[in-house]
Write a protein that holds these residues in place. Sequence first.
Motif, PDB file in Angstrom:
ATOM      1  N   GLY A   1      22.936  10.593  41.826  1.00  0.00           N
ATOM      2  CA  GLY A   1      21.718  10.354  41.052  1.00  0.00           C
ATOM      3  C   GLY A   1      20.548  11.146  41.582  1.00  0.00           C
ATOM      4  N   GLY A   2      19.346  10.734  41.131  1.00  0.00           N
ATOM      5  CA  GLY A   2      18.122  11.357  41.608  1.00  0.00           C
ATOM      6  C   GLY A   2      17.915  12.746  41.041  1.00  0.00           C
ATOM      7  N   SER A   3      16.757  13.313  41.341  1.00  0.00           N
ATOM      8  CA  SER A   3      16.479  14.679  40.909  1.00  0.00           C
ATOM      9  C   SER A   3      16.678  15.663  42.043  1.00  0.00           C
ATOM     10  CB  SER A   3      15.036  14.799  40.404  1.00  0.00           C
ATOM     11  OG  SER A   3      14.929  14.121  39.187  1.00  0.00           O
ATOM     12  N   VAL A   4      16.299  15.235  43.243  1.00  0.00           N
ATOM     13  CA  VAL A   4      16.457  16.093  44.411  1.00  0.00           C
ATOM     14  C   VAL A   4      17.102  15.265  45.521  1.00  0.00           C
ATOM     15  CG1 VAL A   4      15.285  17.529  46.130  1.00  0.00           C
ATOM     16  CG2 VAL A   4      14.347  17.356  43.812  1.00  0.00           C
ATOM     17  N   ASP A   5      18.112  15.812  46.128  1.00  0.00           N
ATOM     18  CA  ASP A   5      18.718  15.132  47.274  1.00  0.00           C
ATOM     19  C   ASP A   5      18.929  16.184  48.357  1.00  0.00           C
ATOM     20  OD1 ASP A   5      19.953  13.449  49.046  1.00  0.00           O
ATOM     21  OD2 ASP A   5      21.403  12.651  47.602  1.00  0.00           O
ATOM     22  N   ARG A   6      18.309  15.941  49.493  1.00  0.00           N
ATOM     23  CA  ARG A   6      18.500  16.858  50.611  1.00  0.00           C
ATOM     24  C   ARG A   6      19.029  16.035  51.786  1.00  0.00           C
ATOM     25  NH1 ARG A   6      17.596  22.138  53.254  1.00  0.00           N
ATOM     26  NH2 ARG A   6      17.444  21.578  55.446  1.00  0.00           N
ATOM     27  N   VAL A   7      20.177  16.450  52.286  1.00  0.00           N
ATOM     28  CA  VAL A   7      20.790  15.740  53.403  1.00  0.00           C
ATOM     29  C   VAL A   7      20.953  16.706  54.571  1.00  0.00           C
ATOM     30  CG1 VAL A   7      22.832  14.509  54.229  1.00  0.00           C
ATOM     31  CG2 VAL A   7      22.045  14.156  51.879  1.00  0.00           C
ATOM     32  N   ASP A   8      20.396  16.348  55.710  1.00  0.00           N
ATOM     33  CA  ASP A   8      20.623  17.101  56.940  1.00  0.00           C
ATOM     34  C   ASP A   8      21.521  16.246  57.813  1.00  0.00           C
ATOM     35  OD1 ASP A   8      17.643  17.969  56.072  1.00  0.00           O
ATOM     36  OD2 ASP A   8      18.606  19.588  57.188  1.00  0.00           O
ATOM     37  N   LEU A   9      22.728  16.728  58.029  1.00  0.00           N
ATOM     38  CA  LEU A   9      23.675  15.948  58.829  1.00  0.00           C
ATOM     39  C   LEU A   9      24.094  16.766  60.039  1.00  0.00           C
ATOM     40  CD1 LEU A   9      25.883  13.836  59.513  1.00  0.00           C
ATOM     41  CD2 LEU A   9      27.349  14.954  57.826  1.00  0.00           C
ATOM     42  N   ASN A  10      23.921  16.171  61.199  1.00  0.00           N
ATOM     43  CA  ASN A  10      24.371  16.813  62.432  1.00  0.00           C
ATOM     44  C   ASN A  10      25.352  15.895  63.135  1.00  0.00           C
ATOM     45  OD1 ASN A  10      23.133  17.204  65.734  1.00  0.00           O
ATOM     46  ND2 ASN A  10      24.482  18.649  64.706  1.00  0.00           N
ATOM     47  N   ALA A  11      26.593  16.383  63.280  1.00  0.00           N
ATOM     48  CA  ALA A  11      27.591  15.609  64.012  1.00  0.00           C
ATOM     49  C   ALA A  11      27.710  16.214  65.399  1.00  0.00           C
ATOM     50  CB  ALA A  11      28.923  15.662  63.284  1.00  0.00           C
ATOM     51  N   ARG A  12      27.444  15.405  66.392  1.00  0.00           N
ATOM     52  CA  ARG A  12      27.552  15.896  67.771  1.00  0.00           C
ATOM     53  C   ARG A  12      28.755  15.257  68.439  1.00  0.00           C
ATOM     54  NH1 ARG A  12      23.396  18.681  69.848  1.00  0.00           N
ATOM     55  NH2 ARG A  12      23.867  18.171  72.008  1.00  0.00           N
ATOM     56  N   LEU A  13      29.650  16.115  68.909  1.00  0.00           N
ATOM     57  CA  LEU A  13      30.830  15.622  69.606  1.00  0.00           C
ATOM     58  C   LEU A  13      30.592  15.878  71.081  1.00  0.00           C
ATOM     59  CD1 LEU A  13      32.223  17.296  66.739  1.00  0.00           C
ATOM     60  CD2 LEU A  13      33.456  15.197  67.295  1.00  0.00           C
ATOM     61  N   VAL A  14      30.161  14.819  71.783  1.00  0.00           N
ATOM     62  CA  VAL A  14      29.707  15.008  73.162  1.00  0.00           C
ATOM     63  C   VAL A  14      30.730  14.571  74.199  1.00  0.00           C
ATOM     64  CG1 VAL A  14      27.279  14.811  72.480  1.00  0.00           C
ATOM     65  CG2 VAL A  14      28.516  12.773  73.244  1.00  0.00           C
ATOM     66  N   GLY A  15      31.833  13.934  73.723  1.00  0.00           N
ATOM     67  CA  GLY A  15      32.844  13.495  74.687  1.00  0.00           C
ATOM     68  C   GLY A  15      34.204  14.071  74.329  1.00  0.00           C
ATOM     69  N   GLN A  16      35.033  14.295  75.346  1.00  0.00           N
ATOM     70  CA  GLN A  16      36.381  14.819  75.105  1.00  0.00           C
ATOM     71  C   GLN A  16      37.134  13.895  74.170  1.00  0.00           C
ATOM     72  OE1 GLN A  16      38.944  16.072  78.153  1.00  0.00           O
ATOM     73  NE2 GLN A  16      37.333  16.834  79.503  1.00  0.00           N
ATOM     74  N   GLY A  17      37.918  14.511  73.289  1.00  0.00           N
ATOM     75  CA  GLY A  17      38.766  13.710  72.406  1.00  0.00           C
ATOM     76  C   GLY A  17      38.016  13.043  71.263  1.00  0.00           C
ATOM     77  N   ALA A  18      36.730  13.332  71.119  1.00  0.00           N
ATOM     78  CA  ALA A  18      35.965  12.732  70.022  1.00  0.00           C
ATOM     79  C   ALA A  18      36.360  13.390  68.712  1.00  0.00           C
ATOM     80  CB  ALA A  18      34.470  12.910  70.262  1.00  0.00           C
ATOM     81  N   SER A  19      36.172  12.663  67.611  1.00  0.00           N
ATOM     82  CA  SER A  19      36.480  13.290  66.332  1.00  0.00           C
ATOM     83  C   SER A  19      35.520  12.835  65.248  1.00  0.00           C
ATOM     84  CB  SER A  19      37.934  13.018  65.939  1.00  0.00           C
ATOM     85  OG  SER A  19      38.015  11.861  65.174  1.00  0.00           O
ATOM     86  N   SER A  20      35.314  13.710  64.280  1.00  0.00           N
ATOM     87  CA  SER A  20      34.464  13.397  63.134  1.00  0.00           C
ATOM     88  C   SER A  20      35.063  13.968  61.874  1.00  0.00           C
ATOM     89  CB  SER A  20      33.061  14.006  63.310  1.00  0.00           C
ATOM     90  OG  SER A  20      32.248  13.158  64.059  1.00  0.00           O
ATOM     91  N   GLU A  21      35.305  13.090  60.922  1.00  0.00           N
ATOM     92  CA  GLU A  21      35.665  13.569  59.588  1.00  0.00           C
ATOM     93  C   GLU A  21      34.393  13.496  58.766  1.00  0.00           C
ATOM     94  OE1 GLU A  21      39.244  12.819  56.509  1.00  0.00           O
ATOM     95  OE2 GLU A  21      38.003  11.060  56.819  1.00  0.00           O
ATOM     96  N   MET A  22      34.037  14.587  58.133  1.00  0.00           N
ATOM     97  CA  MET A  22      32.775  14.639  57.397  1.00  0.00           C
ATOM     98  C   MET A  22      33.069  14.990  55.952  1.00  0.00           C
ATOM     99  SD  MET A  22      31.175  16.904  60.438  1.00  0.00           S
ATOM    100  CE  MET A  22      29.476  17.114  59.903  1.00  0.00           C
ATOM    101  N   LEU A  23      32.884  14.004  55.086  1.00  0.00           N
ATOM    102  CA  LEU A  23      33.196  14.234  53.681  1.00  0.00           C
ATOM    103  C   LEU A  23      31.927  14.216  52.858  1.00  0.00           C
ATOM    104  CD1 LEU A  23      36.234  11.781  53.372  1.00  0.00           C
ATOM    105  CD2 LEU A  23      36.315  14.264  53.653  1.00  0.00           C
ATOM    106  N   GLY A  24      31.943  14.958  51.786  1.00  0.00           N
ATOM    107  CA  GLY A  24      30.814  14.974  50.872  1.00  0.00           C
ATOM    108  C   GLY A  24      31.298  15.127  49.453  1.00  0.00           C
ATOM    109  N   LEU A  25      30.573  14.507  48.536  1.00  0.00           N
ATOM    110  CA  LEU A  25      30.953  14.577  47.135  1.00  0.00           C
ATOM    111  C   LEU A  25      29.674  14.560  46.312  1.00  0.00           C
ATOM    112  CD1 LEU A  25      33.645  12.256  45.575  1.00  0.00           C
ATOM    113  CD2 LEU A  25      31.530  12.730  44.410  1.00  0.00           C
TER     114      LEU A  25
END
Lengths: 444, 257
Positions: free
Chosen positions: A273-297
């Motif tokens: 929705g909306g007229s303007v959508d701005r997303v700033d996403l920063n994933a920081r993996l600071v430890g060994q074995g860390a994981s991030s799945e980052m999905l967007g739609l």
Amino acid sequence: MSGGIAVGGGAGVAEVGEVAAVGRGGDPAWLRARRDEAWELYEATPFPSTRSEEWRYTDVERLLPLGDLEKRPIGSKWSGELPERLRRVLASDGEGAGRVVEMDGRVVSARLDPGVATAGVVLSSLADAACSSDPVVRELLATQAVTASDGKFPALNAALWSDGVFVHVPRGVKVELPIRLSRWVSRPHTPTFTRVLIVAEERSRIAFEDEILSPDFESATLASTAIEIFARRGARVRYVSLQRMGRRGCHLASQRTIAERDSSVDTLNIALGGSVDRVDLNARLVGQGASSEMLGLYFGEDGQHFDFNTSQDHVAPHAHSDLLYKGALDGRARGIFRGIIRVHEGAQRTDAYQTNRNLLLSDHAVATSLPNLEIEADDVRCSHGATVGQLDSEALFYLMSRGLERGQAERLVVRGFLGEVLSRLGRSVVADKVMRTIEAKLVR
Amino acid sequence: MKKSPILAVRGLRASVAEAGVEILKGVELEIGAGEIHAIMGPNGSGKSTLAKVIAGHPGYEADGGHVRLRGENLLDLEPDERAQAGVFMAFQYPVEIPGVSIANFLRSALQARLEDGEELDLFDFQDLLTGCMGLLGMDPSFAQRAVNDGLSGGEKKQSEILQMAVLKPALAVLDETDSGLDIDALKVVAAGVNALREENPEMSVLLITHYQRILDHVQPDAVHVMVNGRIVESGGPEVALELEAQGYEEYRRTHAA
């Protein structure tokens, strides 16, 4: 500047406190100091212009006439009934571990399943938690994740935030069902600034669904959110943002996730929705074995403008991140994806992927995709890719040759295209809700 | 006595859209109800183009002649309307539609045939689907897989035959369905076609192929040889056997462009 901050214009520091602390009996001194410092940074930071790489495609001044926004006491309590649309959403969301309702930047209710509360989980209004000087909030609020020094808007949010949600999950506590935040923005022309702080202690588990809704507006109306997520060693956090605002709603989100050793932080950003959508996403993996799945739609139509700016920071070795953002754009909609994988020095054995795919449904829709890599380690596996395509005429012919009319064939292809992201979630309330919204857009 | 034709192709000329290169140069063909006709020909003869023009592929333009199915000129119809009229084409390269299950896809296709406001009965549909899969000896879980996405070459062709079984066309056009299949997969596909014919003896089949071998398993009533955009010879199954022995060279020489 009589009685108004006119965000973007320049308000006095004294007024800052007034806005945020309305009805709350004032901030503790540490918070006041933090807001003052943020305000100073806000004033010292130039307005983002399209000359800067990060804002090249989103002309904030044109798209968001921030200078016109009026200051209103956004802290006043919501009175009366909840709007019909919000009530329908609340009723259809089903069972969860907790539920927070936020109206015009203020939490009006926060309920937690008694069993979950007994386990020591904290779910509260962020303003309440800050005013009672919760030590975790005091330590982590706007200090390590989304800080005032991140940019003009994070600074503004850190100075003016009125409320939001604080979630604290103790060591080893696994919350199975999601906690849901439902936000409603109703006042045209009035900015709201809110924050979410989620701290998952060692080996804990939590899922948080954050939905923002509004009616259609006559003029641009800003909702600014800052999302801070900390996953301690071995913790698992899932965060979903679902933006279904009305016309002329503008959503500016700053999100940072910090994943420590063997933890996972998975995010899903959905813009419909909306007229303007701005997303700033920063994933920081600071430890060994860390994981991030980052999905967007995202699914844009008419003149909707969606801008995703993502970064995957691999600070520690042996970490994994996988980003997939997919969007369909119809009408004169505009989609921008800018993503970077940064593998820091020493982050050996990094596994990092980044994919952005766009489907253009009209000749006037535009997608811009800018994937990027910055690698300072030598033993890594990284890949990035981007596509911008139109509906495949061979696929349409195939479906039509089975008897589906053109419109229906197109809908099926779009549904399948976007469905790939949702299928990673598995069956969920969010997936059903998103599919219903997409269906409604497709038949228009 | 010859049955009145289901399909009548007369003087069909067609070219690649935009490029304007003429591929079909006056095709004549007639198929009766329940008959199986094979069209054989060398690469580039136009046999696959004929299949696509019958189904309404947007990449080709009909420049003259007509294609009548039970009297109705298909060339005036959109691809979906041709399907409604009773045409089904099994693709040489079935298209992958990720995220859409075969079952849902077929349900939508059947729903599309109904009048506005009419709803497909889900139990009837389930029965039909289960029945068809049983007939073809397929595992019921197959229908839950995405349309062609992640399927092997053989599975894609099986999925085409399953769709054909559910949609029950008056005319099934198999566009080089046998290409790229090993002998076991070919036998599975051929057995499927035969099972459907037994179930539905009125279904006519136009089988486009480069090779004789599928005709060992699906017995044709007529075989046509296509060279350079025209049918240059028609006859019984013996034509295929002659071709197998001689190859296409002889035809190529006599019917050069």
